[in-house]
Design a protein around this motif. Structure first.
Motif, PDB file in Angstrom:
ATOM      1  N   GLY A 191     -25.947 -39.608  91.635  1.00 58.94           N
ATOM      2  CA  GLY A 191     -27.135 -38.905  91.171  1.00 58.94           C
ATOM      3  C   GLY A 191     -26.776 -37.772  90.229  1.00 58.94           C
ATOM      4  O   GLY A 191     -27.427 -37.573  89.192  1.00 58.94           O
ATOM      5  N   ALA A 250     -35.419 -36.801  88.816  1.00 61.24           N
ATOM      6  CA  ALA A 250     -35.457 -37.880  89.803  1.00 61.24           C
ATOM      7  C   ALA A 250     -34.056 -38.371  90.136  1.00 61.24           C
ATOM      8  O   ALA A 250     -33.774 -38.734  91.282  1.00 61.24           O
ATOM      9  CB  ALA A 250     -36.313 -39.038  89.286  1.00 61.24           C
ATOM     10  N   SER A 251     -33.176 -38.388  89.148  1.00 65.42           N
ATOM     11  CA  SER A 251     -31.818 -38.872  89.373  1.00 65.42           C
ATOM     12  C   SER A 251     -31.102 -38.045  90.442  1.00 65.42           C
ATOM     13  O   SER A 251     -30.407 -38.587  91.305  1.00 65.42           O
ATOM     14  CB  SER A 251     -31.039 -38.832  88.053  1.00 65.42           C
ATOM     15  N   TYR A 273     -32.476 -36.194  92.933  1.00 66.20           N
ATOM     16  CA  TYR A 273     -33.067 -36.383  94.256  1.00 66.20           C
ATOM     17  C   TYR A 273     -32.868 -37.797  94.769  1.00 66.20           C
ATOM     18  O   TYR A 273     -32.656 -38.007  95.970  1.00 66.20           O
ATOM     19  CB  TYR A 273     -34.552 -36.013  94.219  1.00 66.20           C
ATOM     20  N   ALA A 274     -32.927 -38.777  93.885  1.00 65.61           N
ATOM     21  CA  ALA A 274     -32.767 -40.168  94.314  1.00 65.61           C
ATOM     22  C   ALA A 274     -31.352 -40.416  94.829  1.00 65.61           C
ATOM     23  O   ALA A 274     -31.156 -41.200  95.764  1.00 65.61           O
ATOM     24  CB  ALA A 274     -33.086 -41.114  93.154  1.00 65.61           C
ATOM     25  N   LEU A 327     -35.585 -48.456  98.316  1.00 65.85           N
ATOM     26  CA  LEU A 327     -35.782 -47.450  97.272  1.00 65.85           C
ATOM     27  C   LEU A 327     -35.825 -48.101  95.892  1.00 65.85           C
ATOM     28  O   LEU A 327     -36.654 -47.748  95.043  1.00 65.85           O
ATOM     29  CB  LEU A 327     -34.656 -46.418  97.326  1.00 65.85           C
ATOM     30  N   ALA A 356     -39.165 -48.010  93.423  1.00 64.32           N
ATOM     31  CA  ALA A 356     -39.087 -47.371  92.106  1.00 64.32           C
ATOM     32  C   ALA A 356     -39.454 -48.347  90.996  1.00 64.32           C
ATOM     33  O   ALA A 356     -40.147 -47.982  90.029  1.00 64.32           O
ATOM     34  CB  ALA A 356     -37.681 -46.822  91.888  1.00 64.32           C
ATOM     35  N   ALA A 376     -39.397 -40.710  86.043  1.00 64.31           N
ATOM     36  CA  ALA A 376     -38.946 -40.537  87.424  1.00 64.31           C
ATOM     37  C   ALA A 376     -38.775 -41.885  88.113  1.00 64.31           C
ATOM     38  O   ALA A 376     -37.770 -42.130  88.800  1.00 64.31           O
ATOM     39  CB  ALA A 376     -39.934 -39.663  88.192  1.00 64.31           C
ATOM     40  N   GLY A 377     -39.751 -42.767  87.931  1.00 65.64           N
ATOM     41  CA  GLY A 377     -39.640 -44.089  88.535  1.00 65.64           C
ATOM     42  C   GLY A 377     -38.478 -44.884  87.964  1.00 65.64           C
ATOM     43  O   GLY A 377     -37.716 -45.529  88.695  1.00 65.64           O
ATOM     44  N   TYR A 388     -35.659 -43.819  86.395  1.00 63.75           N
ATOM     45  CA  TYR A 388     -34.323 -43.288  86.659  1.00 63.75           C
ATOM     46  C   TYR A 388     -33.957 -43.291  88.140  1.00 63.75           C
ATOM     47  O   TYR A 388     -32.771 -43.217  88.477  1.00 63.75           O
ATOM     48  CB  TYR A 388     -34.204 -41.864  86.119  1.00 63.75           C
ATOM     49  N   THR A 389     -34.928 -43.373  89.039  1.00 66.95           N
ATOM     50  CA  THR A 389     -34.610 -43.406  90.467  1.00 66.95           C
ATOM     51  C   THR A 389     -33.727 -44.598  90.810  1.00 66.95           C
ATOM     52  O   THR A 389     -32.863 -44.524  91.695  1.00 66.95           O
ATOM     53  CB  THR A 389     -35.909 -43.456  91.292  1.00 66.95           C
ATOM     54  N   SER A 390     -33.916 -45.699  90.103  1.00 71.59           N
ATOM     55  CA  SER A 390     -33.157 -46.913  90.405  1.00 71.59           C
ATOM     56  C   SER A 390     -31.675 -46.772  90.112  1.00 71.59           C
ATOM     57  O   SER A 390     -30.846 -47.473  90.716  1.00 71.59           O
ATOM     58  CB  SER A 390     -33.718 -48.093  89.608  1.00 71.59           C
TER      59      SER A 390
END
Length: 414
Positions: free
Chosen positions: A126, A276-277, A279-280, A292, A296, A335-336, A338-340
Motif C-alpha cells: 500500500g 485508498a492505496s 488504507y487498502a 476486497l 473494489a 479510490a475504487g 486503486y484499492t485493488s
C-alpha cells in the motif's frame, strides 16, 4: 521502503506524462485519438517485451542497480519526446522510455517482497502504491499545468528536470539505507531479508562478476494462483490505463470545456487513488483479500458506467460547481480503482521467494504490461469510431471482468 517508494513515484510520473497533453497533441500534430492512445500503448508494449527479462536480470545483477538505471533511461526517453517535431519521434521516445521503465516493477516490487513478511506485505504494498499514485498525481498538475501556459514541449522538459532531481534522491536513499538487523528479534522470518548492498553477507559483486557467476536458469514454480494472478493483473492494468489515459479527454468532451477541467478531474482521480492505496494495503493484511478485490472492482464498474449521466444531470450548473462535482466523482472512482492494487500485490508477494522474486514479479508484471498496452489502444479505437464520450463508460465492462477474475482465486483455492 523509502527509496523504493520514491522511485515508484518517479516511474509512474514518467509513465503518465503523455495523457495530460493528449488533446494538445491531437490539435498540434493533427493526429487522431487512436494515434495518441498508441503513444501510451507503445510504451507499455515495451513492458510486455522486456519486463520478464528485466526481472530475471534483476535476480542476477542486483535489483537496486537495475531500478536506478531504468529511471535515468526513462528521463532520456521523455527528454527526446520534448524535442519531437513529428509523431514518429514521439513513438521512438516512448519506446526508449518504455524499455527503461520495464525495469522498475520487477525490481521494486521484488525488493518489497524480499523485505516484508506476510503480516506486513499488504501495508508495505500500500505504501509502495501510494508513492506511485503521488507520482502519477503530479503529472496532470505539473505537465498539464505547464502545457496550458507554455506548450507541451516545455511541459515535458520540465517533467524531465523534476524527475531527474528526484531520481538522484532515490540514489542517495539507496546509498544511505541501513539493512534491517532486527528481523529475528521481533519473531519474524528473516529468510526473505537481504541487504541490498551485500550478497549473502559478502560485498555485492560488480555487474560483470554477477553475470559471470550467475545461474541463469529460470527457477520459478508456476502455480494455479500465479496463473490467475497474471490474468487479474492484466485485466486490472487494462482498466487502470484506459481510465487514466482518457479521463482528461473524456471530461473535456463531456462538458464542452477545456482540457484544464479534465485535468482537475484526472488529478482528483489520483488523489482518491493514492489515499485508498494506503488504507487498502492495511485492510489487505486484516481481511479477505479476494473479497476486497471483488468489491473494489464492482464499485469501479458502477461509477465508471454512471459517468454517462453526469452531463445530463449536472450540465446546466455553473462551470465551477460542475468542476467540483466531477472532482468528487472521479476521486471516488480512483479510490475504487486503486484499492485493488495493494490487495493484488500482497497476493503475489505471498507466492514469492527471495532468490526468484524478481522473476516472479517479472512474469506478473508482464501481464500488467499487456493490459496497460491494450487498454489505451482498444479504447482509443472505440473513441475514434464512437467518440470518447461514448467509449469511456464502456470501460466498466473491464471492471466487471476484473471482479470475476478475482473470484477465480476462491474457486481454485490454491
Amino acid at each position: 521502503m523509502g527509496s523504493i517508494t520514491v522511485g515508484h513515484g518517479v516511474n509512474e510520473f514518467f509513465a503518465i506524462v503523455i495523457p495530460p497533453i493528449i488533446p494538445l497533441l491531437v490539435a498540434d500534430l493533427g493526429i487522431t485519438y487512436g494515434q495518441a492512445g498508441f503513444l501510451v500503448t507503445i510504451f507499455f508494449l515495451m513492458y510486455v517485451l522486456f519486463q520478464l527479462p528485466a526481472g530475471m536480470l534483476a535476480d542476477v545483477i542486483g535489483k537496486e542497480r537495475l531500478l536506478v538505471g531504468g529511471l535515468f533511461g526513462m528521463a532520456g526517453g521523455i527528454f527526446l519526446a520534448s524535442t519531437a517535431q513529428s509523431y514518429e519521434t514521439l513513438l521512438v521516445a516512448q519506446t526508449i522510455a518504455g524499455i527503461s521503465g520495464s525495469a522498475f516493477h520487477p525490481t521494486g516490487m521484488a525488493l518489497v517482497s524480499d523485505y516484508e513478511t506476510e503480516a506486513t506485505e499488504g501495508k508495505a504494498m500500500g505504501v509502495f502504491g501510494f508513492g506511485g499514485a503521488l507520482g502519477t498525481m503530479s503529472a496532470p498538475v505539473i505537465v498539464g499545468g505547464v502545457a496550458a501556459v507554455a506548450g507541451w514541449r516545455l511541459a515535458l522538459a520540465t517533467g524531465v528536470a523534476i524527475g531527474l532531481a528526484v531520481s538522484c534522491l532515490v540514489v542517495y536513499l539507496f546509498l544511505t539505507a541501513e539493512a534491517p538487523d532486527d528481523a529475528e528479534s521481533d519473531g519474524t522470518d528473516d529468510s526473505r531479508i537481504d541487504d541490498p548492498r551485500t550478497d549473502g553477507g559478502e560485498p555485492r559483486k560488480t555487474i560483470r562478476q554477477a553475470i559471470r557467476s550467475a545461474d541463469l536458469s529460470f527457477d520459478l514454480t508456476i502455480t494455479k494462483s500465479v496463473v490467475v494472478l497474471f490474468f487479474v493483473t492484466l485485466v486490472l492494468s487494462m482498466q487502470h490505463r484506459a481510465i487514466q489515459t482518457y479521463t482528461t479527454a473524456y471530461v473535456a468532451a463531456e462538458t464542452g470545456t477545456s482540457a484544464s477541467v479534465g485535468n482537475v478531474a484526472f488529478f482528483a482521480l489520483l488523489v482518491g487513488g493514492s489515499l485508498a492505496s494506503l488504507y487498502a494495503g492495511d485492510l489487505a493484511d486484516r481481511f479477505d483479500r479476494v473479497a476486497l478485490g471483488i468489491g473494489a472492482s464492482l464499485v469501479t464498474a458502477v461509477l465508471v458506467a454512471a459517468t454517462l449521466a453526469l452531463a445530463a444531470v449536472f450540465g446546466e450548473l455553473p462551470i465551477g460547481v460542475l468542476t467540483v462535482i466531477l472532482a468528487v466523482w472521479f476521486a471516488v472512482i480512483g479510490a475504487g480503482m486503486y484499492t485493488s492494487y495493494p490487495v493484488k500485490n500482497a497476493m503475489v508477494s505471498q507466492q514469492a521467494e527471495t532468490g526468484s522474486s524478481g522473476s516472479l514479479f517479472g512474469v506478473i508484471q508482464t501481464g500488467s504490461a499487456i493490459g496497460s498496452a491494450s487498454g489505451p489502444a482498444v479504447f482509443g479505437v472505440l473513441s475514434t469510431r464512437w467518440g470518447v464520450v461514448a467509449a469511456f463508460p464502456a470501460i466498466a465492462t473491464v471492471s466487471v471482468v476484473l471482479a470475476g477474475s478475482f473470484a477465480l482465486l476462491w474457486v481454485i483455492g490454491d
